[in-house]
Write a protein that holds these residues in place. Sequence first.
Motif, PDB file in Angstrom:
ATOM      1  N   TRP A  17      -2.987  16.802 -34.993  1.00  0.00           N
ATOM      2  CA  TRP A  17      -4.058  15.893 -34.347  1.00  0.00           C
ATOM      3  C   TRP A  17      -3.365  14.667 -33.676  1.00  0.00           C
ATOM      4  O   TRP A  17      -3.701  14.199 -32.720  1.00  0.00           O
ATOM      5  N   VAL A  18      -2.003  14.187 -34.209  1.00  0.00           N
ATOM      6  CA  VAL A  18      -1.346  13.378 -33.501  1.00  0.00           C
ATOM      7  C   VAL A  18      -0.766  13.985 -32.138  1.00  0.00           C
ATOM      8  O   VAL A  18      -0.772  13.076 -31.248  1.00  0.00           O
ATOM      9  N   VAL A  19      -0.303  15.182 -32.042  1.00  0.00           N
ATOM     10  CA  VAL A  19       0.591  15.780 -31.191  1.00  0.00           C
ATOM     11  C   VAL A  19      -0.816  16.042 -30.122  1.00  0.00           C
ATOM     12  O   VAL A  19      -0.852  15.574 -28.632  1.00  0.00           O
ATOM     13  N   LYS A  20      -1.856  16.477 -30.415  1.00  0.00           N
ATOM     14  CA  LYS A  20      -3.082  16.871 -29.428  1.00  0.00           C
ATOM     15  C   LYS A  20      -3.403  15.351 -29.014  1.00  0.00           C
ATOM     16  O   LYS A  20      -3.901  15.071 -27.683  1.00  0.00           O
ATOM     17  N   ALA A  21      -3.487  14.047 -29.677  1.00  0.00           N
ATOM     18  CA  ALA A  21      -3.992  12.990 -29.112  1.00  0.00           C
ATOM     19  C   ALA A  21      -3.093  12.422 -28.304  1.00  0.00           C
ATOM     20  O   ALA A  21      -3.457  11.687 -27.140  1.00  0.00           O
ATOM     21  N   ALA A  22      -1.653  12.656 -28.472  1.00  0.00           N
ATOM     22  CA  ALA A  22      -0.655  11.974 -27.631  1.00  0.00           C
ATOM     23  C   ALA A  22      -0.650  12.952 -26.478  1.00  0.00           C
ATOM     24  O   ALA A  22      -0.583  12.301 -25.231  1.00  0.00           O
ATOM     25  N   LYS A  23      -0.950  14.138 -26.446  1.00  0.00           N
ATOM     26  CA  LYS A  23      -1.083  14.913 -25.139  1.00  0.00           C
ATOM     27  C   LYS A  23      -2.369  14.424 -24.148  1.00  0.00           C
ATOM     28  O   LYS A  23      -2.428  14.438 -23.112  1.00  0.00           O
ATOM     29  N   LYS A  24      -3.313  13.801 -24.855  1.00  0.00           N
ATOM     30  CA  LYS A  24      -4.517  13.085 -24.210  1.00  0.00           C
ATOM     31  C   LYS A  24      -4.199  11.963 -23.842  1.00  0.00           C
ATOM     32  O   LYS A  24      -5.177  10.877 -23.345  1.00  0.00           O
ATOM     33  N   GLY A  25      -2.977  11.249 -24.079  1.00  0.00           N
ATOM     34  CA  GLY A  25      -2.802   9.741 -23.778  1.00  0.00           C
ATOM     35  C   GLY A  25      -3.245   8.560 -24.536  1.00  0.00           C
ATOM     36  O   GLY A  25      -3.209   7.578 -24.274  1.00  0.00           O
ATOM     37  N   LYS A  26      -3.586   9.094 -25.777  1.00  0.00           N
ATOM     38  CA  LYS A  26      -4.094   8.030 -26.970  1.00  0.00           C
ATOM     39  C   LYS A  26      -3.194   7.523 -27.835  1.00  0.00           C
ATOM     40  O   LYS A  26      -2.447   8.213 -28.361  1.00  0.00           O
ATOM     41  N   HIS A  27      -3.250   6.237 -28.112  1.00  0.00           N
ATOM     42  CA  HIS A  27      -2.411   5.743 -28.778  1.00  0.00           C
ATOM     43  C   HIS A  27      -2.817   6.082 -30.389  1.00  0.00           C
ATOM     44  O   HIS A  27      -4.003   6.365 -30.560  1.00  0.00           O
TER      45      HIS A  27
END
Length: 351
Positions: free
Chosen positions: A83-93
């Motif tokens: 979920w860190v990787v998925k969040a990063a790909k969506k541009g979320k800190h």
Amino acid sequence: MKKVKWGVLSTAGIAQKQLLPAFMRADNAVVTAIATGSDIEKAKQIANKFEIEHVYDSYEKLLDDPTVDAVYIPLPNHLHKQWVVKAAKKGKHILCEKPAATKREEVLEMQAACEENNVLFMEAFMYYFHPQHARVKEIIDSGEIGEVTFMQAGFSFYMPVERRGNNIRMSQEKGGGSIYDIGSYAIHTIRNILRAEPESVHVHAVMDPEYGIDTDAVGYLNFPNGIRASFDSSFNLAMRHEYKVYGTKGSITVPRAFRPDNYGGEGLIQIEKGDVTTTEIVRGDQYCLQVEHLSQAILDGEKTVHHTFENTLNNMAVIDACYASIASNRGKSISGFYEKMGKILPYLKFL
């Protein structure tokens, strides 16, 4: 003041008890969305309690919300990387609960995703932001206790046997075990206070025969500067969270090292020199300070935070070596775990 808009992935207990109240106390952050992967009614109840505007029935839907700037991830350890990787790909800190992952290689993947997508990441070692630890380092640097030669750190709590079956801390598949859960704090604070990285570690553990995780562990660490340290963690002892630094002229004890919030944010520092003991009280709202630090870094467009990826990677290297030591029943050099990133980082710049 402008505020960072946060989303929370899951209705985990730590979010309800600690982080959501901390977000409400923060001056520069607000939680505007929460997501659940299972119980939408529970999520709605939490949203109503904490004045959260949006409720999603999947984590993906929250990540797709363009108004959310950053996410807090309190999911079980084995789900952090995904979920860190998925969040990063969506541009979320990202603020991710500790430990950041179950192995160092996973953290490297997380780092790559965050750097590629230009988002900040911080592992949620909230204790790190309480001012009592900066004060301890000031005392050490002043020479008041002489030359530091040894340090002890421990974290324990009693988990009733009848409640262990449904507790994720007891699940090997989900990254359970006392070292991951609470020993990680003890290891982290040794590195933080000594401002150095250990060369080797030797760990003995009590392994639960049914669940296959360490319920208790004791470790011994050697440092390149000659300082030695020990840590312990346990699910079978009363609540205890403390560390002690020994010097040639005296010692420093911090009996409320990791959860001063249980005492209204009041930390204690006890300095012993011969027959004389003095006590200092240091107050701080560590959960709120953690949230405000990362939120301000986001608002300011900073490229890094005080608790860096480097810090997370080096803590995971020690944890990996601990479990390798348990598996082999032998001491382990940590250099090989550092070198998986291609270099050894013997000293860090700590907050």
